[in-house]
Design a protein around this motif. Structure first.
Motif, PDB file in Angstrom:
ATOM      1  N   GLN A 264       0.857  -1.184   0.000  1.00  0.00           N
ATOM      2  CA  GLN A 264       0.000   0.000   0.000  1.00  0.00           C
ATOM      3  C   GLN A 264       0.892   1.232   0.000  1.00  0.00           C
ATOM      4  OE1 GLN A 264      -3.023   0.229   3.066  1.00  0.00           O
ATOM      5  NE2 GLN A 264      -2.931   2.467   3.090  1.00  0.00           N
TER       6      GLN A 264
ATOM      7  N   ASN B 219       1.375   4.904   0.759  1.00  0.00           N
ATOM      8  CA  ASN B 219       0.744   5.921   1.605  1.00  0.00           C
ATOM      9  C   ASN B 219       1.068   7.337   1.118  1.00  0.00           C
ATOM     10  OD1 ASN B 219      -0.225   3.857   3.395  1.00  0.00           O
ATOM     11  ND2 ASN B 219       1.839   3.726   4.236  1.00  0.00           N
ATOM     12  N   THR B 220       2.348   7.623   0.942  1.00  0.00           N
ATOM     13  CA  THR B 220       2.770   8.932   0.432  1.00  0.00           C
ATOM     14  C   THR B 220       3.982   8.748  -0.474  1.00  0.00           C
ATOM     15  OG1 THR B 220       4.221   9.320   2.344  1.00  0.00           O
ATOM     16  CG2 THR B 220       1.981  10.217   2.469  1.00  0.00           C
TER      17      THR B 220
ATOM     18  N   SER C  44       6.334   6.705   1.907  1.00  0.00           N
ATOM     19  CA  SER C  44       5.845   5.824   2.960  1.00  0.00           C
ATOM     20  C   SER C  44       4.967   4.744   2.335  1.00  0.00           C
ATOM     21  CB  SER C  44       5.038   6.614   3.994  1.00  0.00           C
ATOM     22  OG  SER C  44       4.380   5.750   4.897  1.00  0.00           O
ATOM     23  N   ILE C  45       5.339   3.486   2.536  1.00  0.00           N
ATOM     24  CA  ILE C  45       4.542   2.374   2.041  1.00  0.00           C
ATOM     25  C   ILE C  45       4.349   1.352   3.158  1.00  0.00           C
ATOM     26  CG2 ILE C  45       5.353   2.675  -0.323  1.00  0.00           C
ATOM     27  CD1 ILE C  45       7.154   0.262   0.061  1.00  0.00           C
ATOM     28  N   THR C  46       3.386   0.501   2.976  1.00  0.00           N
ATOM     29  CA  THR C  46       3.141  -0.591   3.915  1.00  0.00           C
ATOM     30  C   THR C  46       3.206  -1.898   3.137  1.00  0.00           C
ATOM     31  OG1 THR C  46       1.688   0.826   5.238  1.00  0.00           O
ATOM     32  CG2 THR C  46       1.563  -1.543   5.624  1.00  0.00           C
TER      33      THR C  46
ATOM     34  N   PRO D 298       5.286  -1.078   8.041  1.00  0.00           N
ATOM     35  CA  PRO D 298       5.575   0.247   7.470  1.00  0.00           C
ATOM     36  C   PRO D 298       7.032   0.353   7.019  1.00  0.00           C
ATOM     37  CG  PRO D 298       5.455   0.384   9.862  1.00  0.00           C
ATOM     38  CD  PRO D 298       5.051  -1.013   9.510  1.00  0.00           C
TER      39      PRO D 298
ATOM     40  N   THR E 131       9.785   3.225   5.030  1.00  0.00           N
ATOM     41  CA  THR E 131       9.992   4.584   4.510  1.00  0.00           C
ATOM     42  C   THR E 131      11.262   4.618   3.669  1.00  0.00           C
ATOM     43  OG1 THR E 131      11.208   5.256   6.500  1.00  0.00           O
ATOM     44  CG2 THR E 131       8.831   5.685   6.448  1.00  0.00           C
TER      45      THR E 131
END
Length: 199
Positions: free
Chosen positions: A58, A60-61, A185-187, A192, A194
């Protein structure tokens, strides 16, 4: 002859089996893993020795680069004379630019962009309404590429315009941060992760 032809066919078949066996014994072939991605947010590539698995990613940013700006009335006007500008990044790297005979912002932009090791790219932007802006953009994305300080020596007029401290009160500086930096930022499978870049 028939014997020669039969021998050639047998030899060719044996060589074909041998070549196939060699390929199977090569870990790059036998243990090869192919990557496959569902969706368009990320890309993936499997390297030699990669372990097969399934990963849910996922985003995130995305990582972004910091931008600083200074509004100026005349980018061609000289600002004091001489001096030097030192850019220090968050990762501790620093580079100093010597101001040449052209101490205007246009001249300084050219000097910054032609000096090796400086962590920013400089440009002049005109908004079409008579306003010009000095733009300083970090060459790399992420928090470690942020310009933490800019110091000017030997030119008080230039220091009044370009001096900057990212940890200080922004109201004290003419140079303003227009775009903050951010790490990507990913998961991955709930974990998490970075990174300073989007690669």
């Amino acid at each position: 002859n028939a014997c020669v032809s039969a021998y050639g066919q047998i030899k060719s078949a044996v060589e074909g089996v041998r070549d196939a066996a060699n390929k199977l014994s090569d870990p790059k072939t036998f243990g090869a893993v192919k990557s496959s991605v569902v969706g368009s947010s990320v890309s993936a590539a499997a390297s030699v020795g990669a372990v097969a698995g399934q990963y849910f990613v996922q985003v995130n940013t995305l990582a972004t680069a910091q931008t600083l700006q200074l509004q100026t009335a005349d980018p061609n006007a000289a600002i004091g004379a001489g001096g030097s500008i030192t850019f220090t990044l968050a990762d501790g790297t620093a580079a100093t630019v010597a101001v040449g005979n052209d101490s205007s912002l246009k001249g300084i932009v050219k000097t910054i962009n032609t000096t090796d090791g400086v962590g920013v790219r400089a440009s002049i932007l005109n908004d079409g309404n008579g306003n010009s802006y000095l733009m300083l953009m970090a060459k790399n994305t992420g928090m470690q590429a942020v310009v933490s300080t800019i110091t000017v020596d030997g030119n008080a007029d230039l220091s009044a315009l370009l001096a900057f401290d990212g940890n200080g009160n922004p109201d004290l500086f003419n140079l303003k941060q227009s775009t903050p930096a951010a790490d990507a930022s990913i998961t991955i499978n709930g974990i998490p992760v970075t990174s300073g870049s989007n690669k």
